[in-house]
Design an enzyme around this catalytic site. Structure first.
Site, PDB file in Angstrom:
ATOM      1  N   ARG A  62       0.336   7.481  -2.144  1.00 29.86           N
ATOM      2  CA  ARG A  62       1.147   8.426  -1.556  1.00 29.86           C
ATOM      3  C   ARG A  62       2.236   9.334  -1.861  1.00 29.86           C
ATOM      4  NH1 ARG A  62      -1.452   5.353   3.389  1.00 29.86           N
ATOM      5  NH2 ARG A  62      -1.903   4.471   1.786  1.00 29.86           N
TER       6      ARG A  62
ATOM      7  N   ASP B 153       0.953  -1.186  -0.169  1.00 33.25           N
ATOM      8  CA  ASP B 153       0.257   0.340   0.167  1.00 33.25           C
ATOM      9  C   ASP B 153       0.710   1.212   0.056  1.00 33.25           C
ATOM     10  OD1 ASP B 153      -2.196   1.309  -0.039  1.00 33.25           O
ATOM     11  OD2 ASP B 153      -3.154   0.597   1.994  1.00 33.25           O
TER      12      ASP B 153
ATOM     13  N   SER C 244      -7.667  -5.970  -5.337  1.00 34.78           N
ATOM     14  CA  SER C 244      -8.910  -6.284  -4.043  1.00 34.78           C
ATOM     15  C   SER C 244      -9.966  -6.238  -5.374  1.00 34.78           C
ATOM     16  CB  SER C 244      -8.656  -5.228  -3.136  1.00 34.78           C
ATOM     17  OG  SER C 244      -9.767  -4.286  -3.781  1.00 34.78           O
TER      18      SER C 244
ATOM     19  N   ARG D 121     -11.757   2.395  -8.356  1.00 29.72           N
ATOM     20  CA  ARG D 121     -11.275   3.651  -8.646  1.00 29.72           C
ATOM     21  C   ARG D 121     -10.844   3.264 -10.471  1.00 29.72           C
ATOM     22  NH1 ARG D 121      -5.182   2.495  -5.915  1.00 29.72           N
ATOM     23  NH2 ARG D 121      -6.073   1.125  -3.794  1.00 29.72           N
TER      24      ARG D 121
ATOM     25  N   ASN E  52     -11.260  -2.860  -5.589  1.00 31.69           N
ATOM     26  CA  ASN E  52      -9.912  -1.628  -6.535  1.00 31.69           C
ATOM     27  C   ASN E  52     -11.217  -1.156  -7.930  1.00 31.69           C
ATOM     28  OD1 ASN E  52      -7.107  -2.538  -5.367  1.00 31.69           O
ATOM     29  ND2 ASN E  52      -8.234  -1.073  -4.327  1.00 31.69           N
TER      30      ASN E  52
HETATM   31  C1  IPE Z   1      -5.611  -2.676  -0.943  1.00 27.80           C
HETATM   32  O1  IPE Z   1      -4.904  -1.315  -0.114  1.00 27.80           O
HETATM   33  C2  IPE Z   1      -5.439  -3.334  -1.476  1.00 27.80           C
HETATM   34  C3  IPE Z   1      -4.093  -3.476  -2.372  1.00 27.80           C
HETATM   35  C4  IPE Z   1      -3.172  -3.465  -1.618  1.00 27.80           C
HETATM   36  C5  IPE Z   1      -4.460  -4.209  -3.506  1.00 27.80           C
HETATM   37  P1  IPE Z   1      -6.183  -0.724  -0.465  1.00 27.80           P
HETATM   38  O2  IPE Z   1      -5.243   1.009  -0.613  1.00 27.80           O
HETATM   39  O3  IPE Z   1      -7.181  -0.842  -1.416  1.00 27.80           O
HETATM   40  O4  IPE Z   1      -7.168  -0.361   0.620  1.00 27.80           O
HETATM   41  P2  IPE Z   1      -7.793   0.913   1.707  1.00 27.80           P
HETATM   42  O5  IPE Z   1      -8.528   1.059   0.500  1.00 27.80           O
HETATM   43  O6  IPE Z   1      -6.597   1.983   1.823  1.00 27.80           O
HETATM   44  O7  IPE Z   1      -8.434   0.005   2.364  1.00 27.80           O
HETATM   45  C1  IPE Z   2      -1.591   0.272  -3.318  1.00 27.80           C
HETATM   46  O1  IPE Z   2      -1.123   1.817  -3.237  1.00 27.80           O
HETATM   47  C2  IPE Z   2      -2.115  -0.121  -4.724  1.00 27.80           C
HETATM   48  C3  IPE Z   2      -3.379  -0.912  -4.968  1.00 27.80           C
HETATM   49  C4  IPE Z   2      -3.832  -1.247  -4.086  1.00 27.80           C
HETATM   50  C5  IPE Z   2      -3.736  -1.721  -5.819  1.00 27.80           C
HETATM   51  P1  IPE Z   2      -2.609   2.771  -3.713  1.00 27.80           P
HETATM   52  O2  IPE Z   2      -3.007   2.631  -4.727  1.00 27.80           O
HETATM   53  O3  IPE Z   2      -4.149   2.200  -2.489  1.00 27.80           O
HETATM   54  O4  IPE Z   2      -1.906   3.691  -2.675  1.00 27.80           O
HETATM   55  P2  IPE Z   2      -2.232   4.827  -1.554  1.00 27.80           P
HETATM   56  O5  IPE Z   2      -3.012   4.071  -1.099  1.00 27.80           O
HETATM   57  O6  IPE Z   2      -3.521   5.805  -2.212  1.00 27.80           O
HETATM   58  O7  IPE Z   2      -1.086   5.608  -1.068  1.00 27.80           O
HETATM   59 MG    MG Z   3      -3.850   2.288  -0.729  1.00 27.05          MG
END
Ligand code: IPE
Ligand code: IPE
Ligand code: MG
Length: 241
Positions: A24, A20, A66, A72, A69
């Protein structure tokens, strides 16, 4: 850089990571989210190599996409799947050479023909490898997994091949997407977040949870060693004294 002291005799057998913080990281560097995901894909190599080199780690499970996801933007989802195919293309020969078996788990039927082709190619190529299991959670949700396992069990009962009395925890675990990882020992989440986010709800029952402040694109071998050192400093009780 000093490496933390790691006891090779007490390594976690099954490790899982919620990768994760790509978004950011992108924001921090003033680049688009796609660049964050691109940078994050490179950290996967560090995680896989570190686990493989330690020897004794049986599996590494990575949360790549996930079931939530899909919420998005279309552009971001497309970027993530494009990177999956690119990752497989770049890394698979090396993974195979390292004797690592790759499996993908999740509702794979919903993926594009292209993603499925790349996924199936990597699973087929590495299916007889024995040094470590690399399990990639793709369109994965733990509630979906538990629901799918329940359906599979119910279908066997209906067909008469399974008796209701024989449904126990071991039987249930055998119906999960990847039965080999039904007990996770160490679960790492990068970016400092303290959530499970629908990851491995069954498998995490007695996992040690280690949140790391590092954003996933900055993750290096050192961070895995730190998490293992933290894991080894914990006292696991499994409900006993
Ligand atoms: C969890 O991260 C899913 C993956 C890393 C693939 P997210 O960034 O999607 O989770 P939330 O939305 O912060 O809970
Ligand atoms: C994790 O990074 C990648 C996936 C969930 C696929 P994020 O895209 O969730 O990064 P943040 O949480 O927005 O920083
Ligand atoms: Mg995330």
């Amino acid at each position: 850089m000093t490496l933390p002291e790691i006891d090779k005799e007490r390594l976690p057998k099954n490790v899982a990571i919620i990768m994760d913080g790509n978004g950011r990281w992108a924001k921090k560097h003033g680049v688009g989210r796609a660049a964050g995901h691109e940078a994050g894909a490179k950290s996967v190599r560090a995680a896989v190599e570190a686990c493989r080199q330690l020897g004794g780690i049986k599996s590494l499970t990575l949360y790549a996409f996930s079931t939530e996801n899909w919420r998005r933007s279309k552009v971001e989802v497309e970027t993530l799947f494009r990177l999956l195919s690119k990752y497989i293309k770049i890394e698979i020969d090396n993974i195979h050479k390292e004797n690592i078996r790759v499996v993908f788990m999740g509702r794979l039927g919903a993926l594009s023909a292209r993603a499925l082709r790349d996924i199936n190619y990597s699973m087929e190529l590495t299916k007889n490898n024995t040094a470590m299991l690399l399990c990639i959670a793709m369109n994965y949700g733990a509630r979906a997994e538990i629901t799918d396992a329940t359906q599979a069990i119910a279908a066997e009962v209906r067909a008469g091949t399974l008796q209701v009395e024989d449904i126990d925890e071991a039987c249930f675990a055998r119906h999960l997407y990847a039965p080999e990882i039904s007990d996770v020992d160490l679960m790492i989440r990068t970016s400092g977040e303290m959530r499970i986010s629908n990851f491995l709800l069954w498998q995490l029952s007695y996992a040690e949870l280690v949140p790391l402040p590092v954003l996933w694109p900055d993750f290096r071998k050192q961070h895995l060693y730190e998490a293992i050192a933290e894991y080894q400093a914990r006292s696991r009780r499994f409900g006993g004294r």
